[in-house]
Design a protein around this motif. Structure first.
Motif, mmCIF file in Angstrom:
data_model
loop_
_atom_site.group_PDB
_atom_site.id
_atom_site.type_symbol
_atom_site.label_atom_id
_atom_site.label_comp_id
_atom_site.label_asym_id
_atom_site.label_seq_id
_atom_site.Cartn_x
_atom_site.Cartn_y
_atom_site.Cartn_z
ATOM 1 N N GLY A 32 6.615 4.008 9.955
ATOM 2 C CA GLY A 32 5.901 3.467 8.805
ATOM 3 C C GLY A 32 5.650 4.518 7.736
ATOM 4 O O GLY A 32 5.809 4.262 6.536
ATOM 5 N N GLY A 35 8.956 5.362 6.027
ATOM 6 C CA GLY A 35 9.394 4.267 5.175
ATOM 7 C C GLY A 35 8.681 4.240 3.836
ATOM 8 O O GLY A 35 9.325 4.136 2.777
ATOM 9 N N ILE A 36 7.374 4.357 3.846
ATOM 10 C CA ILE A 36 6.613 4.335 2.588
ATOM 11 C C ILE A 36 6.895 5.575 1.761
ATOM 12 O O ILE A 36 7.026 5.504 0.528
ATOM 13 N N MET A 60 3.827 -3.551 0.420
ATOM 14 C CA MET A 60 4.839 -2.834 1.200
ATOM 15 C C MET A 60 4.211 -2.130 2.402
ATOM 16 O O MET A 60 4.881 -1.906 3.415
ATOM 17 N N SER A 63 4.259 -4.696 5.019
ATOM 18 C CA SER A 63 5.618 -4.886 5.508
ATOM 19 C C SER A 63 6.036 -3.746 6.421
ATOM 20 O O SER A 63 6.762 -3.954 7.404
ATOM 21 N N ALA A 64 5.584 -2.525 6.115
ATOM 22 C CA ALA A 64 5.923 -1.381 6.956
ATOM 23 C C ALA A 64 5.367 -1.553 8.366
ATOM 24 O O ALA A 64 6.006 -1.171 9.350
ATOM 25 N N PHE A 68 8.177 -1.608 11.399
ATOM 26 C CA PHE A 68 8.212 -0.451 12.292
ATOM 27 C C PHE A 68 7.360 -0.622 13.551
ATOM 28 O O PHE A 68 7.626 0.022 14.558
ATOM 29 N N SER A 76 9.597 -10.144 10.836
ATOM 30 C CA SER A 76 10.046 -8.830 10.368
ATOM 31 C C SER A 76 11.518 -8.794 9.995
ATOM 32 O O SER A 76 11.986 -7.791 9.447
ATOM 33 N N ASN A 156 11.614 -1.659 -3.917
ATOM 34 C CA ASN A 156 10.796 -1.367 -2.726
ATOM 35 C C ASN A 156 11.396 -2.018 -1.489
ATOM 36 O O ASN A 156 11.523 -1.405 -0.430
ATOM 37 N N LEU A 160 12.999 0.075 1.725
ATOM 38 C CA LEU A 160 12.325 -0.072 3.014
ATOM 39 C C LEU A 160 13.247 -0.731 4.040
ATOM 40 O O LEU A 160 13.217 -0.392 5.231
ATOM 41 N N ALA A 164 14.290 1.018 7.520
ATOM 42 C CA ALA A 164 14.019 0.318 8.781
ATOM 43 C C ALA A 164 15.282 0.229 9.624
ATOM 44 O O ALA A 164 15.249 0.423 10.846
#
Length: 328
Positions: A32, A35-36, A60, A63-64, A68, A76, A156, A160, A164
């Motif tokens: 996570g 990813g961000i 986001m 979503s992370a 993850f 997901s 974004n 991401l 992922a």
């Protein structure tokens, strides 16, 4: 007694007791964060002159968590993730431009987003936050108009998604999307007409989940219910003909847990007016034990998985070696 009360409290509060290793939890947290960080750094590199333009939207972060921490969950997967955000962004911008930025416009945007995601099978909870951001995100967001859908939302999502795929792909048990996970061979199922799958208990689920070593976005009760319904379908698909119903004999519905039941046929009568056959019976095991009932013969045959006889403390199907392990 104390253990059962604690279990009841956990179920009431929705505390998930899925067994996940410390390693898996650390991998989720690291994924996570990476990813961000990648979303921000790549957005800055691609949009160096985007002064006043948001490079990252808050949804986001949610979503992370899904990509993850629950990479195999249905919410997901790529279609819900991509379509959930982009469609919600379009709906949010449209509501902001046509209805204004009042609280009720935000509510409509979120409600419409949920409905559209449901309709198009792309439910992704952070999408609701994306729609909300488009309405109440402030002047910088409103000034973008429909460009908000592509920058920052689209960028974004793309970054991401790539992270992922790459990060989860480093671990054999965490492939993303979930379709890339190697499937185990299909076990051979006993197709005997009286075959009864074994009863699964809480301890069995705990042992199985500990081997998966991943957060499962489904409750234990739902897992048990799915197993029960699936095994009922297997039993029905392999049943050649309904059992012959005879007075004095015992029949089981072949279900599990609290739904399991054995009935003794007391009488079979014919209605003089309709010429319909009815079965009067007594429940000898199950939730409504010792109570009587009455059904049409055809409905009783549909209910009855097979005839059973008493075998010490258990019931077993007639002419079958499989024993139903529920006790009276």
């Amino acid at each position: 007694m104390q253990h059962s009360r604690r279990r009841w409290l956990f179920d009431l509060l929705g505390i998930n007791l899925t067994v996940v290793s410390v390693t898996e939890k650390l991998i989720s947290a690291l994924g996570g964060a990476i990813g961000i960080a990648a979303v921000v750094l790549i957005s800055q590199a691609l949009l160096p002159n985007a002064t006043g333009t948001p490079l990252l939207i808050a949804s986001m972060g949610a979503s992370a968590v899904l990509l993850f921490a629950v990479p195999h969950g249905p919410l997901s997967q790529p279609w819900p993730f991509i379509a959930g955000h982009l469609l919600s962004a379009v709906i949010g911008v449209s509501c902001a431009q046509w209805l204004g930025t009042q609280w009720w416009s935000a509510a409509i945007a979120v409600g419409l987003s949920i409905g559209v995601m449901h309709l198009l099978r792309c439910i992704h909870p952070p999408g609701g936050a994306t729609a909300l951001t488009a309405v109440i995100g402030g002047d910088a967001i409103h000034a973008l108009g429909y460009q908000f859908v592509l920058l920052p939302v689209g960028l974004n999502v793309l970054v991401l998604l790539i992270i992922a795929f790459a990060f989860n792909g480093l671990f054999r048990w965490r492939r993303y999307p979930a379709a890339l996970i190697p499937r185990p061979p299909v076990p051979v199922v006993n197709t005997h007409s009286h075959y009864q799958p074994p009863i699964i208990e809480h301890a069995h689920l705990v042992a199985a989940l500990s081997q998966i070593d991943s957060y499962i976005d489904i409750s234990e009760q739902d897992l048990l219910r799915i197993y029960e319904l699936a095994t009922q379908q297997v039993a029905l698909s392999h049943r050649i003909a309904p059992p012959i119903i005879a007075v004095g004999h015992y029949y089981s519905n072949g279900r599990f847990g609290s739904d399991w039941e054995v009935r003794q046929v007391l009488r079979i009568q014919i209605d003089d007016m309709t010429q319909t056959q009815y079965v009067s019976f007594r429940r000898v095991t199950g939730h409504r034990r010792r109570s009587d009932g009455r059904l049409e013969l055809i409905d009783f045959q549909r209910w009855a998985a097979h005839e059973v006889i008493r075998d010490e403390n258990s019931w077993r199907p007639v002419d079958d070696e499989c024993v139903e392990t529920n006790n009276q």
